[in-house]
Write a protein that holds these residues in place. Structure first.
Motif, PDB file in Angstrom:
ATOM      1  N   VAL A 161      95.320 -54.273  42.380  1.00 43.67           N
ATOM      2  CA  VAL A 161      95.756 -53.428  41.274  1.00 43.67           C
ATOM      3  C   VAL A 161      94.634 -53.282  40.262  1.00 43.67           C
ATOM      4  N   GLN A 162      94.490 -52.083  39.713  1.00 38.45           N
ATOM      5  CA  GLN A 162      93.397 -51.776  38.802  1.00 38.45           C
ATOM      6  C   GLN A 162      93.869 -51.731  37.349  1.00 38.45           C
ATOM      7  N   PRO A 163      93.012 -52.121  36.406  1.00 39.68           N
ATOM      8  CA  PRO A 163      93.362 -52.003  34.980  1.00 39.68           C
ATOM      9  C   PRO A 163      93.663 -50.554  34.626  1.00 39.68           C
ATOM     10  N   PRO A 164      94.403 -50.315  33.556  1.00 38.55           N
ATOM     11  CA  PRO A 164      94.766 -48.940  33.168  1.00 38.55           C
ATOM     12  C   PRO A 164      93.547 -48.023  33.104  1.00 38.55           C
ATOM     13  N   LEU A 165      93.667 -46.874  33.767  1.00 36.77           N
ATOM     14  CA  LEU A 165      92.589 -45.894  33.835  1.00 36.77           C
ATOM     15  C   LEU A 165      93.000 -44.650  33.078  1.00 36.77           C
ATOM     16  N   PRO A 166      92.236 -44.240  32.057  1.00 41.03           N
ATOM     17  CA  PRO A 166      92.593 -43.011  31.324  1.00 41.03           C
ATOM     18  C   PRO A 166      92.467 -41.782  32.229  1.00 41.03           C
ATOM     19  N   VAL A 167      93.547 -41.013  32.324  1.00 41.76           N
ATOM     20  CA  VAL A 167      93.559 -39.770  33.091  1.00 41.76           C
ATOM     21  C   VAL A 167      94.277 -38.727  32.239  1.00 41.76           C
ATOM     22  N   GLY A 168      93.512 -37.838  31.624  1.00 43.58           N
ATOM     23  CA  GLY A 168      94.111 -36.885  30.698  1.00 43.58           C
ATOM     24  C   GLY A 168      94.693 -37.619  29.505  1.00 43.58           C
ATOM     25  N   ASP A 169      95.942 -37.356  29.194  1.00 40.93           N
ATOM     26  CA  ASP A 169      96.586 -38.017  28.060  1.00 40.93           C
ATOM     27  C   ASP A 169      97.454 -39.192  28.511  1.00 40.93           C
ATOM     28  N   ARG A 170      97.218 -39.662  29.729  1.00 40.69           N
ATOM     29  CA  ARG A 170      97.989 -40.781  30.254  1.00 40.69           C
ATOM     30  C   ARG A 170      97.072 -41.906  30.737  1.00 40.69           C
ATOM     31  N   TYR A 171      97.712 -43.013  31.075  1.00 38.16           N
ATOM     32  CA  TYR A 171      96.997 -44.174  31.609  1.00 38.16           C
ATOM     33  C   TYR A 171      97.618 -44.520  32.957  1.00 38.16           C
ATOM     34  N   TRP A 172      96.742 -44.586  33.971  1.00 39.50           N
ATOM     35  CA  TRP A 172      97.213 -44.865  35.315  1.00 39.50           C
ATOM     36  C   TRP A 172      96.997 -46.329  35.655  1.00 39.50           C
ATOM     37  N   VAL A 173      98.063 -46.996  36.047  1.00 37.10           N
ATOM     38  CA  VAL A 173      97.962 -48.309  36.672  1.00 37.10           C
ATOM     39  C   VAL A 173      98.116 -48.049  38.165  1.00 37.10           C
ATOM     40  N   ILE A 174      97.063 -48.307  38.922  1.00 31.22           N
ATOM     41  CA  ILE A 174      97.009 -47.829  40.297  1.00 31.22           C
ATOM     42  C   ILE A 174      96.528 -48.930  41.242  1.00 31.22           C
ATOM     43  N   ARG A 175      97.014 -48.880  42.461  1.00 29.55           N
ATOM     44  CA  ARG A 175      96.592 -49.808  43.512  1.00 29.55           C
ATOM     45  C   ARG A 175      96.406 -49.037  44.806  1.00 29.55           C
ATOM     46  N   LEU A 176      95.252 -49.168  45.424  1.00 26.34           N
ATOM     47  CA  LEU A 176      94.999 -48.524  46.707  1.00 26.34           C
ATOM     48  C   LEU A 176      95.730 -49.295  47.802  1.00 26.34           C
ATOM     49  N   ASP A 177      96.576 -48.589  48.550  1.00 27.42           N
ATOM     50  CA  ASP A 177      97.328 -49.222  49.632  1.00 27.42           C
ATOM     51  C   ASP A 177      96.723 -48.947  50.999  1.00 27.42           C
ATOM     52  N   GLN A 178      96.128 -47.756  51.169  1.00 27.50           N
ATOM     53  CA  GLN A 178      95.493 -47.440  52.454  1.00 27.50           C
ATOM     54  C   GLN A 178      94.510 -46.300  52.264  1.00 27.50           C
ATOM     55  N   TYR A 179      93.354 -46.432  52.915  1.00 31.24           N
ATOM     56  CA  TYR A 179      92.323 -45.387  52.864  1.00 31.24           C
ATOM     57  C   TYR A 179      92.123 -44.887  54.285  1.00 31.24           C
ATOM     58  N   ASN A 180      92.439 -43.634  54.517  1.00 34.05           N
ATOM     59  CA  ASN A 180      92.357 -43.041  55.855  1.00 34.05           C
ATOM     60  C   ASN A 180      91.110 -42.164  55.954  1.00 34.05           C
ATOM     61  N   ARG A 181      90.120 -42.639  56.690  1.00 36.14           N
ATOM     62  CA  ARG A 181      88.890 -41.878  56.869  1.00 36.14           C
ATOM     63  C   ARG A 181      89.145 -40.633  57.714  1.00 36.14           C
ATOM     64  N   ALA A 182      88.531 -39.550  57.319  1.00 41.12           N
ATOM     65  CA  ALA A 182      88.739 -38.277  58.012  1.00 41.12           C
ATOM     66  C   ALA A 182      88.125 -38.305  59.400  1.00 41.12           C
ATOM     67  N   ARG A 183      88.794 -37.604  60.306  1.00 39.65           N
ATOM     68  CA  ARG A 183      88.285 -37.385  61.655  1.00 39.65           C
ATOM     69  C   ARG A 183      88.259 -35.888  61.919  1.00 39.65           C
ATOM     70  N   LEU A 184      87.379 -35.475  62.814  1.00 36.37           N
ATOM     71  CA  LEU A 184      87.228 -34.047  63.091  1.00 36.37           C
ATOM     72  C   LEU A 184      88.311 -33.611  64.077  1.00 36.37           C
ATOM     73  N   THR A 185      89.534 -33.530  63.574  1.00 34.49           N
ATOM     74  CA  THR A 185      90.665 -33.086  64.379  1.00 34.49           C
ATOM     75  C   THR A 185      90.691 -31.565  64.452  1.00 34.49           C
ATOM     76  N   GLU A 186      91.610 -31.041  65.256  1.00 34.37           N
ATOM     77  CA  GLU A 186      91.733 -29.591  65.378  1.00 34.37           C
ATOM     78  C   GLU A 186      92.121 -28.973  64.040  1.00 34.37           C
ATOM     79  N   SER A 187      92.994 -29.661  63.305  1.00 32.89           N
ATOM     80  CA  SER A 187      93.394 -29.170  61.994  1.00 32.89           C
ATOM     81  C   SER A 187      92.217 -29.137  61.028  1.00 32.89           C
ATOM     82  N   THR A 188      91.383 -30.195  61.075  1.00 40.77           N
ATOM     83  CA  THR A 188      90.198 -30.236  60.217  1.00 40.77           C
ATOM     84  C   THR A 188      89.218 -29.144  60.596  1.00 40.77           C
TER      85      THR A 188
END
Length: 257
Positions: free
Chosen positions: A189-216
């Protein structure tokens, strides 16, 4: 007799149509299609390609005679003119895209790969920095779950999902959030991050690296095509008097009569 365009109860003559194109910021779109017509003049569809497009368009059996598609059009409530000027044109554009931009996909993917990465994260948005800090401490030090705090505190739609967001393209997030998620560890979990007029308390749960699929691949082809077309439009607009309102040439008036 003057030809007009009817839209509901409104009639637009040629001068009014030109004014509307400018007023409603549609002139660039018209210019792009005019330039595109020039670009696809040499693009023809083989019988195999036409059959493939017909099959995809109707999900039904392809006519045996591809030279006469009047019955195919009639069964779908379209005129042969519409088929030729709209549908066939769209298919030729698709072939043009593949023919001229497919060879650049790998290099473009490597150049823009990060923009196609997707992330899943937990989030609580607050407008009070003191409260945001308190929520952060509760999660980090006391082990309180996002699922318990988000419904009570978060100001964003994630309050409905227990703080869970995604997967979403990382490129769709604010720049400082993108940078944070690209550098942080999963589950931290990350300390509050200013984003516009709000503060985000955020935690990365999963990072999906891009693959060169047909859709991509499709997304990349469309991106390269749109960039190319916009460059063409800008280049034409930069030429003095290349786009101007003037009287119709005599031969055009003769054709109209």
């Amino acid at each position: 007799m003057t030809t007009c365009l009817r839209i509901g109860d409104r009639l637009l003559n040629s001068d009014q149509i030109i004014t509307a194109l400018v007023q409603y910021q549609l002139l660039d779109l018209l210019i792009s299609h005019v330039l595109l017509d020039e670009a696809i003049q040499a693009i023809a569809l083989s019988n195999e390609e036409l059959a493939q497009f017909l099959a995809e368009a109707s999900n039904s059996e392809v006519p045996a005679d591809l030279e006469d598609l009047s019955q195919w059009c009639e069964a779908r409530g379209i005129t042969p003119t519409y088929f030729k000027s709209v549908m066939l044109r769209e298919w030729r554009i698709e072939k043009f895209k593949r023919q001229y931009f497919a060879n650049h996909l790998e290099s473009e993917f490597l150049r823009t790969k990060a923009a196609f990465d997707q992330v899943e994260y937990s989030l609580i948005q607050l407008d009070d920095p003191v409260l945001a800090q308190e929520v952060y401490y509760q999660i980090r030090d006391d082990g309180v779950a996002f699922e318990d705090l988000a419904p009570a505190y978060s100001l964003g739609h994630e309050y409905e999902t227990g703080g869970r967001v995604g997967p979403v393209p990382i490129a769709s997030l604010p720049n400082n959030v993108q940078t944070l998620l690209q550098r942080t560890q999963v589950g931290l979990v990350q300390p509050p991050l200013p984003v516009g007029d709000r503060y985000w308390v955020i935690r990365l749960d999963q990072y999906n690296r891009a693959r060169l699929t047909e859709s991509t691949r499709t997304d990349l082809v469309n991106r390269l095509f749109n960039q190319w077309l916009q460059t063409k439009v800008n280049a034409l607009k930069a030429i003095p008097n290349a786009i101007a309102i003037q009287s119709a040439p005599h031969e055009l008036e003769t054709q109209r009569l």
